[in-house]
Scaffold this active site. Sequence first.
Site, PDB file in Angstrom:
ATOM      1  N   ASP A  43      22.850 -14.641  16.041  1.00 11.72           N
ATOM      2  CA  ASP A  43      21.683 -13.815  16.657  1.00 11.72           C
ATOM      3  C   ASP A  43      20.570 -13.981  15.726  1.00 11.72           C
ATOM      4  O   ASP A  43      19.340 -13.416  16.023  1.00 11.72           O
ATOM      5  CB  ASP A  43      22.099 -12.454  16.867  1.00 11.72           C
ATOM      6  CG  ASP A  43      22.574 -11.585  15.401  1.00 11.72           C
ATOM      7  OD1 ASP A  43      22.389 -12.244  14.601  1.00 11.72           O
ATOM      8  OD2 ASP A  43      22.800 -10.160  15.570  1.00 11.72           O
ATOM      9  N   ASN A  49      26.995 -14.721  13.419  1.00 10.39           N
ATOM     10  CA  ASN A  49      27.293 -14.631  15.103  1.00 10.39           C
ATOM     11  C   ASN A  49      25.936 -15.184  15.904  1.00 10.39           C
ATOM     12  O   ASN A  49      26.020 -15.258  16.944  1.00 10.39           O
ATOM     13  CB  ASN A  49      27.473 -13.066  15.308  1.00 10.39           C
ATOM     14  CG  ASN A  49      26.320 -12.314  15.385  1.00 10.39           C
ATOM     15  OD1 ASN A  49      25.246 -12.780  14.601  1.00 10.39           O
ATOM     16  ND2 ASN A  49      26.611 -11.082  15.548  1.00 10.39           N
ATOM     17  N   ASP A 106      24.017 -15.467   8.449  1.00 15.24           N
ATOM     18  CA  ASP A 106      24.272 -14.856   9.696  1.00 15.24           C
ATOM     19  C   ASP A 106      25.505 -15.474  10.336  1.00 15.24           C
ATOM     20  O   ASP A 106      25.674 -16.632  10.331  1.00 15.24           O
ATOM     21  CB  ASP A 106      23.064 -15.273  10.744  1.00 15.24           C
ATOM     22  CG  ASP A 106      23.431 -14.971  12.118  1.00 15.24           C
ATOM     23  OD1 ASP A 106      24.203 -14.120  12.504  1.00 15.24           O
ATOM     24  OD2 ASP A 106      22.688 -15.746  13.143  1.00 15.24           O
ATOM     25  N   ASP A 119      24.501 -10.577   8.358  1.00 10.22           N
ATOM     26  CA  ASP A 119      25.459  -9.617   8.880  1.00 10.22           C
ATOM     27  C   ASP A 119      26.479  -9.512   7.737  1.00 10.22           C
ATOM     28  O   ASP A 119      26.687 -10.358   6.806  1.00 10.22           O
ATOM     29  CB  ASP A 119      26.021  -9.801   9.943  1.00 10.22           C
ATOM     30  CG  ASP A 119      26.449 -11.119  10.299  1.00 10.22           C
ATOM     31  OD1 ASP A 119      27.044 -11.812   9.629  1.00 10.22           O
ATOM     32  OD2 ASP A 119      26.103 -11.620  11.453  1.00 10.22           O
ATOM     33  N   ASP A 129      23.154   0.942  -1.444  1.00 11.72           N
ATOM     34  CA  ASP A 129      21.602   1.418  -1.521  1.00 11.72           C
ATOM     35  C   ASP A 129      21.694   2.610  -1.105  1.00 11.72           C
ATOM     36  O   ASP A 129      21.991   3.145  -0.063  1.00 11.72           O
ATOM     37  CB  ASP A 129      20.779   0.355  -0.863  1.00 11.72           C
ATOM     38  CG  ASP A 129      19.255   0.265  -1.668  1.00 11.72           C
ATOM     39  OD1 ASP A 129      19.018   1.418  -2.061  1.00 11.72           O
ATOM     40  OD2 ASP A 129      18.925  -0.787  -1.514  1.00 11.72           O
ATOM     41  N   HIS A 164      13.593  -7.557  -3.371  1.00 10.26           N
ATOM     42  CA  HIS A 164      13.464  -7.530  -1.902  1.00 10.26           C
ATOM     43  C   HIS A 164      12.099  -7.040  -1.873  1.00 10.26           C
ATOM     44  O   HIS A 164      11.256  -7.155  -0.626  1.00 10.26           O
ATOM     45  CB  HIS A 164      14.419  -6.639  -1.011  1.00 10.26           C
ATOM     46  CG  HIS A 164      14.269  -5.308  -1.368  1.00 10.26           C
ATOM     47  ND1 HIS A 164      14.895  -4.674  -2.599  1.00 10.26           N
ATOM     48  CD2 HIS A 164      13.751  -4.192  -0.779  1.00 10.26           C
ATOM     49  CE1 HIS A 164      14.750  -3.294  -2.726  1.00 10.26           C
ATOM     50  NE2 HIS A 164      14.183  -3.096  -1.647  1.00 10.26           N
ATOM     51  N   ASP A 165      11.342  -6.370  -2.752  1.00  7.10           N
ATOM     52  CA  ASP A 165       9.996  -5.487  -2.639  1.00  7.10           C
ATOM     53  C   ASP A 165       8.964  -6.532  -3.513  1.00  7.10           C
ATOM     54  O   ASP A 165       7.810  -6.182  -3.622  1.00  7.10           O
ATOM     55  CB  ASP A 165      10.056  -4.194  -3.210  1.00  7.10           C
ATOM     56  CG  ASP A 165      10.451  -3.235  -2.192  1.00  7.10           C
ATOM     57  OD1 ASP A 165      10.697  -3.643  -1.053  1.00  7.10           O
ATOM     58  OD2 ASP A 165      11.100  -2.135  -2.583  1.00  7.10           O
ATOM     59  N   ASP A 218      17.092   4.492  -4.133  1.00  5.61           N
ATOM     60  CA  ASP A 218      15.980   4.019  -3.624  1.00  5.61           C
ATOM     61  C   ASP A 218      14.801   5.190  -4.097  1.00  5.61           C
ATOM     62  O   ASP A 218      15.211   6.448  -3.791  1.00  5.61           O
ATOM     63  CB  ASP A 218      15.801   3.982  -2.106  1.00  5.61           C
ATOM     64  CG  ASP A 218      14.652   3.302  -1.490  1.00  5.61           C
ATOM     65  OD1 ASP A 218      14.067   2.297  -2.053  1.00  5.61           O
ATOM     66  OD2 ASP A 218      13.921   4.237  -0.994  1.00  5.61           O
ATOM     67  N   GLU A 235      15.751   3.381  -8.939  1.00  7.35           N
ATOM     68  CA  GLU A 235      14.504   2.951  -8.563  1.00  7.35           C
ATOM     69  C   GLU A 235      13.507   4.382  -8.857  1.00  7.35           C
ATOM     70  O   GLU A 235      13.345   4.978  -8.494  1.00  7.35           O
ATOM     71  CB  GLU A 235      14.287   2.552  -7.066  1.00  7.35           C
ATOM     72  CG  GLU A 235      12.858   1.954  -7.045  1.00  7.35           C
ATOM     73  CD  GLU A 235      12.546   1.394  -5.525  1.00  7.35           C
ATOM     74  OE1 GLU A 235      11.562   0.845  -5.291  1.00  7.35           O
ATOM     75  OE2 GLU A 235      12.982   2.173  -4.811  1.00  7.35           O
TER      76      GLU A 235
END
Length: 555
Positions: free
Chosen positions: A25, A23, A21, A29, A98, A327-328, A200, A255
Amino acid sequence: MNRTWWKEAVIYQIYPRSFMDSNGDGIGDLQGIISRLDYLKYLGIDVIWMSPVYKSPNDDNGYDISDYQAIMDEFGTMEDFDELLSAAHERGIKIVMDLVVNHTSDEHRWFVESRRSTDNPYRDYYIWREGKDDQTPPNNWGSCFSGSAWQYDEATSMYYLHLFSKKQPDLNWDNPKVRQEVFDMMTWWCDKGIDGFRMDVISMISKVKELPDGQVKGLYGDYGPYAVNGPNVHKYLQEMNEKVLSKYDLMTVGETPEVTTELARQYAGEDTHELNMVFQFEHVGSNGKYAKWTDEKMPLTTLKKILTRWQTELYGKAWNSLFWDNHDQPRAVSRFGDDRPQYRETSAKMLATCLHMMQGSPYVYQGEELGMTNYPFQSPSDFRDIESINAYKEWCESGIVSHEEFWPCLLWLSRDNARTPMQWDDSEHSGFTTGTPWITVNPNYKEINAKAETADPNSVFHYYKKLIALRKQTPIMVYGKYEPLFEDSEDWFVYTRTLDSEKLLVVCSFTDQETEFTIPEEFAGTDVLISNMEPAGNQGTVTLRPYEAFVLWKK
């Protein structure tokens, strides 16, 4: 066998929301990624695959896209993306996007139009059917994210298909206008200068027209036989290749849930004109106690049998993707290794050895190179992942199983295990953000972080760095033929790779016990290419220590 750059590449997957990150928040990003490119250059990877950064309402963390040609506000701007692309290319790193085109967000302008009326020009961009009534869908299919795969829409008193969230309506790929829209969008990104696509659930874009009921598994019918590897999927991918992919020097990976080696040879064959490679999920799949949910580890003999089949049956015909996690999936060292403190580093290095020495393009998921572990979730409120949240509601809150029964399964397999922030240093929030992170940082970040590991030549990070460098110097790692040894052992994963007169012996111990291993005579006295600890010896019978791994090189 054709030699190409993408076969020789090592790919690093970034989950942008959790990477860095810039910034404050609490959300990763594009500028955050830019700030860490030198770290990735130092690691030695060749390609970055980014999970989606397109405009999205974030029902499924960016996999529900409302505009394919705009950047999600939380991630930055298109100018930030252009800067990232340029900065990566300056460092010799390629960028793979992706591509999520089985479905869109229900906030995409196509769907906004599609649901207005039955005669809207965009109506046939999606899959609409009449139900038996407003309580009974067209068929019994279940969604991947729990519940029915159909959503009733009052505007036209019809149902639309969503194999994932109800905010992710499936596109109708049988409509040539849909395909052309997708191809035009892909061309736009290719002209911008990207280097490829990860696609995907691309094996799900073609459905049988009749959409019959599926065999009931758990609470709903299985859509698999009618919506995965469907009747026109190869035709549509060949069309995609002809109109877009063949015109650029790209890396493409699909995928492909429920793919077989036979199907993979079609999807990613050397001369089938579809994709470069596919992701298969047999080795990370599970038929658990509660649908996919289980807390049981796959037996090593089963794991070896699966990976060996993919190595041998694709050899010379199609190309493998090599991965332990993404990520899954939960963290590799927690699932396949041993994340107890005394074994975490050793087993993480062992897993890296086992994977990177196989034939195929290796994928490193962010933090894997540090040996990051699963998160010790304490309650359902800790989760941010729609799949995990819905699964808990469906199985526990409905009273089907108790919290005590289901919770270990959720801890073991939740996708949020992989989505906790990247652990950069031992400062607050692991250096990921100066704000409050969107999901909690793993509390072990003070021990496991990039700053400490890049400074330690014996760390998991430096072991990955060495493996990646070896791959560039040792063609046998990329192109050698694979053969398994000791297939019935529940302790060892052993195989050879052969290229011309060279041969490698890869020995990986998957147990926390010492075992006696006899080195095959032909490798007696040969060089050690790499090892995760000082090898006990290179000939005769040696004592393998817990999670030991080494590679012998016969030149």
